[in-house]
Write an enzyme that holds these catalytic residues in place. Structure first.
Site, PDB file in Angstrom:
ATOM      1  N   SER A  28       0.877  -1.176   0.000  1.00 24.00           N
ATOM      2  CA  SER A  28       0.000   0.000   0.000  1.00 24.00           C
ATOM      3  C   SER A  28       0.903   1.211   0.000  1.00 24.00           C
ATOM      4  CB  SER A  28      -0.841  -0.010   1.293  1.00 24.00           C
ATOM      5  OG  SER A  28      -1.429   1.255   1.521  1.00 24.00           O
TER       6      SER A  28
ATOM      7  N   TYR B 149      -1.855  -1.308  10.467  1.00 25.05           N
ATOM      8  CA  TYR B 149      -1.842  -1.417   9.001  1.00 25.05           C
ATOM      9  C   TYR B 149      -0.538  -0.855   8.443  1.00 25.05           C
ATOM     10  CZ  TYR B 149      -3.842  -1.148   4.244  1.00 25.05           C
ATOM     11  OH  TYR B 149      -4.104  -1.300   2.900  1.00 25.05           O
TER      12      TYR B 149
HETATM   13  P1  NAD Z   1     -11.421  -6.284   0.158  1.00 26.87           P
HETATM   14  O1  NAD Z   1     -11.965  -6.189   1.543  1.00 26.87           O
HETATM   15  O2  NAD Z   1     -12.272  -5.957  -1.016  1.00 26.87           O
HETATM   16  O3  NAD Z   1     -10.821  -7.735  -0.094  1.00 26.87           O
HETATM   17  C1  NAD Z   1     -10.066  -8.394   0.876  1.00 26.87           C
HETATM   18  C2  NAD Z   1      -9.984  -9.854   0.496  1.00 26.87           C
HETATM   19  O4  NAD Z   1      -9.229 -10.527   1.527  1.00 26.87           O
HETATM   20  C3  NAD Z   1     -11.349 -10.555   0.443  1.00 26.87           C
HETATM   21  O5  NAD Z   1     -11.332 -11.530  -0.565  1.00 26.87           O
HETATM   22  C4  NAD Z   1     -11.449 -11.215   1.819  1.00 26.87           C
HETATM   23  O6  NAD Z   1     -12.300 -12.345   1.824  1.00 26.87           O
HETATM   24  C5  NAD Z   1     -10.000 -11.601   2.010  1.00 26.87           C
HETATM   25  N1  NAD Z   1      -9.651 -11.832   3.407  1.00 26.87           N
HETATM   26  C6  NAD Z   1      -9.835 -11.019   4.475  1.00 26.87           C
HETATM   27  N2  NAD Z   1      -9.383 -11.623   5.582  1.00 26.87           N
HETATM   28  C7  NAD Z   1      -8.898 -12.826   5.197  1.00 26.87           C
HETATM   29  C8  NAD Z   1      -8.313 -13.903   5.884  1.00 26.87           C
HETATM   30  N3  NAD Z   1      -8.136 -13.894   7.217  1.00 26.87           N
HETATM   31  N4  NAD Z   1      -7.936 -14.996   5.174  1.00 26.87           N
HETATM   32  C9  NAD Z   1      -8.135 -15.050   3.824  1.00 26.87           C
HETATM   33  N5  NAD Z   1      -8.684 -14.063   3.135  1.00 26.87           N
HETATM   34  C10 NAD Z   1      -9.067 -12.965   3.816  1.00 26.87           C
HETATM   35  O7  NAD Z   1     -10.113  -5.367   0.216  1.00 26.87           O
HETATM   36  P2  NAD Z   1      -9.169  -4.758  -0.920  1.00 26.87           P
HETATM   37  O8  NAD Z   1      -9.273  -3.279  -0.810  1.00 26.87           O
HETATM   38  O9  NAD Z   1      -9.363  -5.437  -2.225  1.00 26.87           O
HETATM   39  O10 NAD Z   1      -7.751  -5.139  -0.302  1.00 26.87           O
HETATM   40  C11 NAD Z   1      -6.872  -6.083  -0.882  1.00 26.87           C
HETATM   41  C12 NAD Z   1      -5.450  -5.729  -0.489  1.00 26.87           C
HETATM   42  O11 NAD Z   1      -5.114  -4.457  -1.055  1.00 26.87           O
HETATM   43  C13 NAD Z   1      -5.218  -5.596   1.006  1.00 26.87           C
HETATM   44  O12 NAD Z   1      -3.973  -6.155   1.360  1.00 26.87           O
HETATM   45  C14 NAD Z   1      -5.208  -4.111   1.223  1.00 26.87           C
HETATM   46  O13 NAD Z   1      -4.459  -3.747   2.353  1.00 26.87           O
HETATM   47  C15 NAD Z   1      -4.559  -3.649  -0.057  1.00 26.87           C
HETATM   48  N6  NAD Z   1      -4.784  -2.239  -0.381  1.00 26.87           N
HETATM   49  C16 NAD Z   1      -6.052  -1.759  -0.537  1.00 26.87           C
HETATM   50  C17 NAD Z   1      -6.212  -0.426  -0.835  1.00 26.87           C
HETATM   51  C18 NAD Z   1      -7.563   0.171  -1.034  1.00 26.87           C
HETATM   52  O14 NAD Z   1      -7.651   1.412  -1.105  1.00 26.87           O
HETATM   53  N7  NAD Z   1      -8.619  -0.595  -1.148  1.00 26.87           N
HETATM   54  C19 NAD Z   1      -5.114   0.418  -0.963  1.00 26.87           C
HETATM   55  C20 NAD Z   1      -3.851  -0.122  -0.792  1.00 26.87           C
HETATM   56  C21 NAD Z   1      -3.702  -1.443  -0.502  1.00 26.87           C
END
Ligand code: NAD
Length: 246
Positions: free
Chosen positions: A138, A151
């Protein structure tokens, strides 16, 4: 391009993970999905692209589950060629109010899981002399925001793990890199929008605008299916054989 390769994407039933799994499937890779919630939609979306699709429901906070998942992937597909460490959760609170169990869960799911999947995938990748490890970190792997201690710590750690893995594989056909997105409008971020709208008594649209204005000069969300590089701005992208990772 990736026909015959297998990609395992953690946390790929939603958001960025599902977007990455879909993009890799479009390139011909077989996919192992992982994550919670609705499975049938994501499975159908990826299988519709004509590749083989597996699923393992490992909880990324549990090392024994991760071992099971990696065994499943090896048994079903032979080897994981592309590992995308994407699963992640968020919790927002000041350090002194941060629930210790949320800290432990965020560190386990957002950081330690990538250590376990990587350590279990690397031997076969090294043996094949080909592998790609992509850690979804991130912008919080590079800079901080208040209220996000666990985080930010986990994502900085993930960038560190990425560098070490890249150095240890530097003379092989295996690469390890991190992606550092800003705001991506997924369920993870929608929760923060909802919380802001409720706290400030403003509309959802206004809360989104405020969130973007605070951090993101483009004033737009990245979406998991954006036009390529649409919200990549002002980065220096190394292609230095691991030089700056040292
Ligand atoms: P999201 O909530 O849409 O998806 C998260 C996914 O992780 C889902 O499929 C969920 O079922 C799975 N998950 C959660 N806990 C879990 C566990 N204990 N075991 C297995 N699977 C699990 O979130 P997202 O925004 O798509 O995030 C995905 C990644 O991207 C994360 O690592 C997040 O930190 C990173 N990220 C997101 C953003 C943003 O703005 N959305 C920005 C930077 C980084």
């Amino acid at each position: 391009m990736l026909k015959g390769k297998t990609a395992l994407v953690t946390g790929s039933t939603s958001g960025i993970g599902l977007g990455i799994a879909t993009a890799l499937a479009r390139q011909g890779a077989n996919i192992v999905l992982n994550g919670f919630g609705d499975l049938e939609g994501p499975k159908a979306q990826v299988a519709g692209l004509g590749v083989k699709v597996g699923y393992h429901g490992a909880d990324m906070g549990k090392p024994a589950d991760i071992e099971d998942m990696m065994k499943y992937a090896a048994a079903q597909f032979g080897r994981v060629d592309i590992l995308v460490n994407n699963a992640g959760i968020q919790h927002v609170a000041p350090v002194e109010d941060f629930p210790p169990e949320r800290w432990d869960a965020i560190l386990a799911i957002n950081l330690t899981s990538a250590f376990h999947t990587s350590r279990l995938a690397l031997p076969a990748m090294k043996q094949a002399n080909w592998g790609r490890i992509i850690n979804v970190a991130s912008v919080h792997g590079l800079v901080a925001s208040a209220q996000k201690s666990a985080y930010v710590a986990a994502k900085h750690g993930l960038v560190g793990l990425t560098k070490v893995t890249a150095l240890e594989t530097a003379t092989s056909g295996v690469t390890c890199n991190a992606i550092c997105p800003g705001w991506v409008l997924t369920p993870l971020v929608q929760k923060q929008v909802d919380a802001r709208a409720a706290a400030a008594g403003v509309s959802n649209e206004e809360a989104k605008k405020q969130l973007l204005a605070e951090k993101e000069p483009s004033l737009q969300f990245t979406t998991p299916c954006s036009e390529a590089a649409k919200n990549v701005r002002g980065v220096a992208w190394n292609m230095d054989g691991g030089w700056a990772a040292q």
